[in-house]
Motif scaffolding. Structure first.
Motif, short mmCIF file in Angstrom:
data_model
loop_
_atom_site.label_atom_id
_atom_site.label_comp_id
_atom_site.label_asym_id
_atom_site.label_seq_id
_atom_site.Cartn_x
_atom_site.Cartn_y
_atom_site.Cartn_z
N LYS A 1 3.80 15.37 -3.61
CA LYS A 1 4.79 15.25 -4.12
C LYS A 1 5.32 14.58 -2.38
O LYS A 1 4.99 14.20 -1.83
CB LYS A 1 5.76 16.85 -3.72
CG LYS A 1 5.48 17.50 -4.90
CD LYS A 1 6.71 18.69 -4.67
CE LYS A 1 5.71 19.53 -5.72
NZ LYS A 1 6.54 19.12 -7.03
N VAL A 2 6.09 13.59 -3.53
CA VAL A 2 6.99 12.03 -2.77
C VAL A 2 8.36 12.36 -3.45
O VAL A 2 8.85 12.63 -3.75
CB VAL A 2 5.95 11.04 -2.63
CG1 VAL A 2 6.84 10.44 -2.10
CG2 VAL A 2 5.07 10.93 -3.07
N TRP A 3 9.19 12.35 -1.68
CA TRP A 3 10.77 12.23 -1.71
C TRP A 3 11.00 10.81 -1.28
O TRP A 3 10.59 10.16 -0.17
CB TRP A 3 11.62 13.39 -1.06
CG TRP A 3 11.26 14.77 -1.33
CD1 TRP A 3 12.00 15.12 -2.00
CD2 TRP A 3 10.24 15.29 -1.19
NE1 TRP A 3 12.02 16.35 -2.73
CE2 TRP A 3 10.66 16.56 -1.73
CE3 TRP A 3 9.09 15.47 -0.81
CZ2 TRP A 3 9.98 17.81 -1.89
CZ3 TRP A 3 7.96 16.36 -1.09
CH2 TRP A 3 8.76 17.82 -1.44
N LEU A 4 12.12 10.06 -2.56
CA LEU A 4 12.11 8.90 -1.92
C LEU A 4 13.56 8.67 -1.59
O LEU A 4 13.94 9.06 -2.36
CB LEU A 4 11.91 8.01 -2.69
CG LEU A 4 11.50 6.59 -3.11
CD1 LEU A 4 9.80 5.68 -2.11
CD2 LEU A 4 11.26 5.87 -4.49
N ASN A 5 13.66 8.05 -0.31
CA ASN A 5 14.97 7.33 0.13
C ASN A 5 15.62 6.62 -0.60
O ASN A 5 14.47 5.53 -1.20
CB ASN A 5 14.72 7.51 2.09
CG ASN A 5 16.02 8.06 2.49
OD1 ASN A 5 17.24 8.33 1.75
ND2 ASN A 5 16.05 7.88 3.81
N ALA A 6 17.39 6.36 -0.40
CA ALA A 6 17.25 4.65 -1.01
C ALA A 6 17.08 3.73 -0.30
O ALA A 6 15.95 3.68 0.70
CB ALA A 6 19.43 4.87 0.06
N SER A 7 17.24 2.63 -1.36
CA SER A 7 16.54 1.26 -1.10
C SER A 7 14.75 0.80 -1.16
O SER A 7 14.97 0.70 0.09
CB SER A 7 17.53 1.15 -0.27
OG SER A 7 16.96 -0.61 -0.51
N GLU B 1 11.39 4.18 2.50
CA GLU B 1 11.14 5.36 3.17
C GLU B 1 10.81 6.29 2.69
O GLU B 1 12.08 6.20 1.43
CB GLU B 1 12.03 5.84 4.37
CG GLU B 1 12.04 7.41 4.77
CD GLU B 1 13.56 8.08 6.24
OE1 GLU B 1 13.66 8.59 6.63
OE2 GLU B 1 14.49 6.72 5.80
N ALA B 2 10.10 7.20 2.75
CA ALA B 2 9.35 8.48 1.96
C ALA B 2 9.09 9.33 2.75
O ALA B 2 8.44 9.73 3.96
CB ALA B 2 8.69 8.47 0.69
N TYR B 3 9.65 10.69 2.49
CA TYR B 3 8.17 12.37 3.32
C TYR B 3 7.27 12.51 1.94
O TYR B 3 7.78 12.23 0.74
CB TYR B 3 9.57 12.99 2.74
CG TYR B 3 9.43 13.89 3.41
CD1 TYR B 3 9.28 14.43 4.42
CD2 TYR B 3 8.58 15.05 2.73
CE1 TYR B 3 8.49 15.53 5.33
CE2 TYR B 3 7.80 16.42 2.72
CZ TYR B 3 8.07 16.66 4.99
OH TYR B 3 7.84 17.63 5.29
N ASN C 1 6.56 11.60 7.04
CA ASN C 1 7.52 11.08 7.34
C ASN C 1 7.37 9.79 7.60
O ASN C 1 6.56 9.81 8.26
CB ASN C 1 8.43 11.26 7.34
CG ASN C 1 9.87 10.51 6.80
OD1 ASN C 1 10.32 10.58 6.04
ND2 ASN C 1 10.61 9.69 7.23
N VAL C 2 7.45 8.36 5.86
CA VAL C 2 6.76 6.73 7.18
C VAL C 2 7.94 6.49 6.47
O VAL C 2 9.05 6.61 5.52
CB VAL C 2 6.16 6.40 5.77
CG1 VAL C 2 5.62 5.03 5.99
CG2 VAL C 2 4.85 6.96 6.26
N SER C 3 9.02 5.48 7.12
CA SER C 3 10.28 4.99 7.35
C SER C 3 9.66 2.82 7.43
O SER C 3 9.01 2.92 8.73
CB SER C 3 11.07 5.03 8.44
OG SER C 3 12.29 3.67 8.19
N ALA C 4 9.47 2.55 6.34
CA ALA C 4 9.24 0.80 6.55
C ALA C 4 9.74 0.09 5.64
O ALA C 4 9.49 -0.49 4.73
CB ALA C 4 7.60 1.24 5.71
N TYR C 5 11.13 0.41 5.98
CA TYR C 5 11.84 -0.76 5.49
C TYR C 5 11.75 -2.47 5.67
O TYR C 5 11.19 -2.58 6.97
CB TYR C 5 13.49 -0.48 5.68
CG TYR C 5 14.21 0.62 5.04
CD1 TYR C 5 14.62 0.67 3.78
CD2 TYR C 5 14.38 2.15 6.14
CE1 TYR C 5 15.03 2.04 3.20
CE2 TYR C 5 14.89 2.95 5.10
CZ TYR C 5 14.72 3.02 3.96
OH TYR C 5 15.02 3.76 2.96
#
Length: 395
Positions: free
Chosen positions: A196-202, A223-225, A263-267
Motif C-alpha cells: 500500500k502507498v499513501w501519496l501526499n500532496a503535489s 512524498e509517500a508512505y 516514508n520518503v520525501s523527495a520533492y
C-alpha cells in the motif's frame, strides 16, 4: 476499570513524561474506552487550570486543546490498529506525538519567548480556504488521463484498476501507470503485490500494472508512505513476488526493502531526500554510498552527502493520519507544508522565517485555523487574498 484517583495520577505522570511502557498502554487503552465521554475534557481542563505556565484559560482554549489531544490519540490508536505486529518499541513515538499536543496549550508555541497575550487580528480576509482532500489523476502510458473519484480515495492495481469496493476504473490498463496528486490532494493505492502507498500532496508515483517477478520498482516525485508486503506476509497469489526486493527510486536516490513501512520525501523544490523508517529495515542508496536504516532512523541525502540520525517517525508520517505534527520546525518549513496542502502561495513581510515552532494541528480544518494558531504563538498577523497568504509581524 481504573478508579478516578488512579487515572488522574496516571494522567499526571503521562503529562510529565514519567511513565513506564505498561502505564502508557494502560492510559491509551483508557482513552480508547472513554474518548466519547467527558473524561478527557475534564482531565485536560484540570491540567490547564493547574499549569503555572497558563495563568488564564478561556473556554475556547480548553476546547482547542481537547480537540487536538483527541485528534492525536485517535491517530495513535488508528496507527496501532493498522499494525499487524505492533511492537513495544513504537510506544515512545506514540507518546511523543501526544505529549507534543498536550504540552502546547494553544496549538503551537515558538521555540523561545512568550506567546502573544492576544491572538493577532487578520488584517484582510477575503475568504477562508478549505483543506485538501482525496484528489488525484491516473495517467496511462498512451497519454489518457482519468480523474479519480475523491469520495472513494483508494484504488487497487492489477489486470484491472478498481476502487476498493470492486467498481471498475479501467480494464486492461497500460503497462505503466502514473498516479498524481495536485496541491491540496492525497490518495491511496494498493499495488499489484498488495503493498500500500499513501501519496501526499503535489506528488507523483509511477509504477507498472503488474510486477514481473524480477523486480518491484516504483518511481516517486514528492512524498509517500509505503507499507510494503514482504517475506513475512508471503501468502496467496503473490507468494513468490514478495521475495523480490522492492525499490523506490527518486531524484537519484533509491530505497530497497523486502517488507517494511517507511516514508520518503523527495520533492523537486527541496534539496534533500529524506527516508524515515517506521518499522523493519531498508537499504538506502544515494550519493555513491549505501547505508542501512533501522526503525526510528532517518537518512537525509543532499548535495552529494548522506547522513543518518535518530528521529521520532511520527513527526514525518502523521500527515497520512490527518495531522501535522512538528517539533522545533522553522516557520518557513511549516508554511511550505501548509502551502502544498491548501494549494496556496506564501509571502513574508518583515518576518523571521527561521523562527522555530512546536505544535500540531489537524489537516482537516480550514487554513484560518492553522494561521490563527501561528499568529497567536508568534505575534504574527496574516492576510488572505484569494489563494495568497501574506504573513507579517503584528503591530
Amino acid at each position: 476499570m481504573m478508579g478516578e484517583k488512579d487515572y488522574r495520577k496516571l494522567f499526571e505522570k503521562y503529562l510529565n513524561g514519567d511513565y513506564t511502557a505498561e502505564e502508557l498502554k494502560e492510559i491509551l487503552a483508557f482513552f480508547q474506552v472513554e474518548r466519547s465521554g467527558n473524561t478527557l475534557e475534564q482531565l485536560v481542563e484540570d491540567y490547564l487550570a493547574n499549569d503555572a505556565v497558563v495563568s488564564q484559560t478561556d473556554e475556547d482554549s480548553v476546547r482547542r486543546v481537547v480537540h487536538q489531544t483527541d485528534q492525536a490519540i485517535h491517530a495513535a490508536l488508528q496507527a496501532r490498529r493498522q499494525r499487524r505486529r505492533f511492537q513495544l518499541s513504537y510506544w515512545p513515538y506514540v507518546a511523543a506525538s501526544i505529549l507534543i499536543v498536550l504540552s502546547v496549550s494553544f496549538g503551537i508555541y515558538r521555540y523561545y519567548g512568550a506567546p502573544a497575550t492576544q491572538p493577532a487580528l487578520v488584517s484582510d480576509h477575503t475568504g477562508d480556504i478549505p483543506p485538501g482532500g482525496n484528489r488525484a489523476t491516473l495517467t496511462l502510458s498512451d497519454g489518457r488521463t482519468i480523474v479519480l473519484d475523491g469520495a472513494r480515495g483508494e484504488i487497487v492495481i492489477g489486470n484491472e484498476v478498481t476502487y476498493t469496493d470492486g467498481s471498475r476504473v479501467i480494464s486492461n490498463p497500460s503497462l505503466s501507470l502514473q498516479l498524481t496528486t495536485p496541491k491540496g490532494g492525497t490518495y491511496q493505492v494498493t499495488l499489484p503485490d498488495s503493498s500500500k502507498v499513501w501519496l501526499n500532496a503535489s506528488s507523483t508515483l509511477t509504477y507498472p500494472n503488474n510486477f514481473n517477478g524480477h523486480e518491484r520498482t516504483v518511481y516517486l516525485e514528492g512524498e509517500a508512505y509505503f507499507a510494503v508486503r514482504g517475506l513475512t506476509s508471503s501468502v496467496g497469489p503473490h507468494k513468490e513476488l514478495h521475495k523480490v526486493p522492492f525499490k523506490v527510486v527518486s531524484k537519484g536516490h533509491s530505497v530497497e526493502v523486502k517488507g517494511t513501512e517507511f516514508n520518503v520525501s523527495a520533492y523537486a523544490d527541496e534539496a534533500a531526500v529524506m527516508t524515515t523508517l517506521v518499522e523493519g529495515q531498508v537499504s538506502v542508496l544515494a550519493d555513491g554510498s549505501t547505508t542501512t536504516l533501522t526503525a526510528g532512523q532517518q537518512s537525509v541525502s543532499t548535495g552529494g552527502t548522506m547522513h543518518v540520525h535518530a528521529v521520532n517517525p511520527v513527526l514525518f508520517t502523521a500527515w497520512k493520519d490527518g495531522m501535522f505534527i512538528f517539533e522545533d520546525e522553522t516557520l518557513e518549513n511549516i508554511m511550505q507544508r501548509v502551502a502544498r496542502w491548501y494549494d496556496v502561495e506564501i509571502e513574508y513581510q518583515g518576518v523571521n522565517k527561521e523562527e522555530l515552532y512546536t505544535g500540531s494541528f489537524s489537516r482537516y480544518e480550514n487554513v484560518s485555523g492553522v494561521l490563527n494558531n501561528l499568529a497567536f504563538a508568534g505575534d504574527l498577523t496574516y492576510t488572505i487574498k484569494e489563494r495568497r497568504i501574506i504573513i507579517s509581524k503584528a503591530d
